[in-house]
Design an enzyme around this catalytic site. Structure first.
Site, mmCIF file in Angstrom:
data_model
loop_
_atom_site.group_PDB
_atom_site.id
_atom_site.type_symbol
_atom_site.label_atom_id
_atom_site.label_comp_id
_atom_site.label_asym_id
_atom_site.label_seq_id
_atom_site.Cartn_x
_atom_site.Cartn_y
_atom_site.Cartn_z
ATOM 1 N N ARG A 60 46.099 -71.931 140.387
ATOM 2 C CA ARG A 60 46.451 -73.176 140.683
ATOM 3 C C ARG A 60 45.758 -74.592 140.917
ATOM 4 N NH1 ARG A 60 49.370 -69.253 141.949
ATOM 5 N NH2 ARG A 60 47.435 -68.696 142.377
ATOM 6 N N THR A 61 44.711 -74.330 141.805
ATOM 7 C CA THR A 61 43.848 -75.554 141.834
ATOM 8 C C THR A 61 43.060 -75.792 140.888
ATOM 9 O OG1 THR A 61 43.311 -74.331 144.125
ATOM 10 C CG2 THR A 61 42.012 -76.519 143.711
ATOM 11 N N LYS A 112 21.785 -68.821 135.151
ATOM 12 C CA LYS A 112 20.261 -68.728 134.947
ATOM 13 C C LYS A 112 19.585 -69.279 136.056
ATOM 14 C CE LYS A 112 21.651 -70.298 130.331
ATOM 15 N NZ LYS A 112 21.761 -71.592 129.672
ATOM 16 N N ARG A 138 35.001 -76.121 142.993
ATOM 17 C CA ARG A 138 35.093 -74.650 144.020
ATOM 18 C C ARG A 138 33.930 -73.709 143.857
ATOM 19 N NH1 ARG A 138 40.297 -70.875 144.125
ATOM 20 N NH2 ARG A 138 41.137 -72.830 145.139
ATOM 21 N N HIS A 190 39.691 -76.259 152.320
ATOM 22 C CA HIS A 190 40.475 -76.285 150.990
ATOM 23 C C HIS A 190 41.447 -77.666 151.166
ATOM 24 C CE1 HIS A 190 42.080 -75.595 147.382
ATOM 25 N NE2 HIS A 190 42.609 -74.384 147.514
HETATM 26 N N1 CP Z 1 46.068 -72.019 146.580
HETATM 27 C C1 CP Z 1 45.127 -71.879 145.511
HETATM 28 O O1 CP Z 1 43.982 -72.309 145.836
HETATM 29 O O2 CP Z 1 45.227 -71.000 144.572
HETATM 30 P P1 CP Z 1 44.105 -70.598 143.592
HETATM 31 O O3 CP Z 1 43.047 -69.929 144.104
HETATM 32 O O4 CP Z 1 44.723 -69.952 142.502
HETATM 33 O O5 CP Z 1 43.459 -71.991 143.118
#
Ligand code: CP
Length: 304
Positions: free
Chosen positions: A51-52, A80, A101, A129
Site C-alpha cells: 500500500r504505502t 554493499k 521506509r 507511520h
Molecule cells: N498499511 C501499510 O503500511 O501497508 P504496507 O505495509 O503494504 O505498505
C-alpha cells in the site's frame, strides 16, 4: 524545505488544510492531473510494502510526475554497505522528493538531516507511520464528518504496531477522544503512551476481551500481529490468531461503528466481514492515495 517524520510535524490547522486539499483532489482529480509535471518522486523502501509504496507511486503518477526507486534493500547499494546518509545525498541529485521506509527506527530522520529534498517517513521499524496516520485521519473525517468526540478501540499488536503509535499521538490533539486498548498481555500498548495519556488526562482503558467492549465503540482499529517484529516464532504462533473479527462479533457493535485496518490483514478480520457496510478498510486504502497526493503537493509547495 519541510520533511514529514511524525504526524505531529503538522499542526491540526495544517492537517485540516491538507485534508481539504485531499477532499478537493477526490472531487476534481482532473484539476491536479499535471500538477507535478517534471517532478520526480523517489521511493526508497528497505522493507516490504504494498500500500504505502504503490499509493505513493500512484499519487505521483496521478499528479503527472514520475517515480524512481527501489522496493527492496537487497536490490540497492545498501546491500554493499552504503549508509542511509550517503544514499539520500545521491537520491537528492536524482529526485525532488523522497518517501523512505526502513526497518530501523529513526533511519528516515537520519536521511532528512543530510537531504536537500523533502523526505517522508513511510514507516520506520515499530516507531511511526505518519502517512498511514494521515490516511486514517482523512478516512475518519470523510466518513464521520469530523475528528472529535468518539471512542476508538485499537485491537491486536499494540506493542510493535507503528500505525497504532502514530495514530494515538495524532488523536490526542482532538477533542473528546476516548481510547480502549484491546490486546493480549504480551502485546500491550507501551508505557510511554499510557503515561502520556495520564499526563494529558485523556480517558483510556486496557482490556483483553474484544466482545465485551464492542458495543461501546465508534471505531474499531484492527491490526495484524506482525511476524517480522517477533524474535521468537513460538510466541508469534501463540498470539497470531488471538483476535478474529467475524460476523458474530460485528453483531455486538453499533450500527454506525466503523472498522478500520491499515492492512495487510492476515486472519484478524474474517473475509465475511468485508461485505458489512461498516467495514471501511478498503475505502481507507483509497483515501491513502488522496492524502499522499495532497502531501506531495504541500511538501513541494505546489499550489493549484
Ligand atoms: N498499511 C501499510 O503500511 O501497508 P504496507 O505495509 O503494504 O505498505
Amino acid at each position: 524545505m519541510r520533511h514529514l517524520m511524525n504526524p505531529l510535524d503538522f499542526t491540526t490547522t495544517e492537517l485540516e488544510q491538507l485534508f481539504d486539499l485531499a477532499a478537493d483532489i477526490e472531487r476534481n482529480p482532473a484539476k491536479y492531473a499535471h500538477a507535478c509535471a517534471g517532478k520526480i518522486l523517489a521511493t526508497c523502501f528497505y522493507e516490504p510494502s504494498t500500500r504505502t509504496r504503490l499509493s505513493f507511486e500512484s499519487a505521483m503518477t496521478r499528479l503527472g510526475g514520475s517515480v524512481i526507486g527501489f522496493s527492496d534493500a537487497a536490490s540497492s547499494s545498501a546491500s554493499k554497505g552504503e549508509s542511509v546518509s550517503d544514499t539520500i545525498r545521491v537520491i537528492s541529485c536524482y529526485a525532488d522528493i523522497c518517501a523512505m521506509r526502513h526497518p530501523k527506527e529513526g533511519a528516515p530522520m537520519v536521511a532528512s538531516e543530510k537531504s536537500t529534498i523533502p523526505v517522508i517517513n513511510a514507516g520506520d521499524g515499530g516507531h511511526q507511520h505518519p502517512t498511514q496516520t494521515l490516511t486514517d485521519l482523512l478516512t475518519i473525517r470523510s466518513l464521520k464528518g469530523e475528528i472529535k468526540n468518539f471512542t476508538i478501540g485499537l485491537c491486536g499488536d499494540l506493542k510493535f504496531g507503528r500505525t497504532v503509535h502514530s495514530l494515538i499521538n495524532a488523536l490526542v490533539r482532538y477533542e473528546g477522544i476516548r481510547f480502549i486498548f484491546i490486546s493480549p498481555e504480551e502485546l500491550r500498548i507501551p508505557d510511554y503512551i499510557t503515561d502520556m495519556l495520564k499526563e494529558m488526562d485523556i480517558p483510556y482503558e486496557e482490556v483483553m476481551n474484544l466482545e465485551n467492549v464492542m458495543p461501546n465503540l465508534d471505531f474499531l482499529y484492527m491490526t495484524r500481529v506482525q511476524k517480522e517484529r517477533f524474535f521468537n516464532e513460538e510466541d508469534y504462533i501463540r498470539l497470531k490468531d488471538f483476535y478474529i473479527l467475524d460476523k458474530a462479533k460485528m453483531a455486538l457493535a453499533k450500527d454506525n461503528m466503523l472498522v478500520l485496518h491499515p492492512l495487510p490483514r492476515v486472519n484478524e478480520i474474517s473475509v465475511e466481514v468485508d461485505e458489512d457496510p461498516r467495514a471501511a478498510y478498503f475505502k481507507q486504502a483509497q483515501y491513502g492515495v488522496y492524502v499522499r497526493m495532497a502531501l506531495i503537493l504541500t511538501l513541494l509547495n505546489i499550489n493549484i
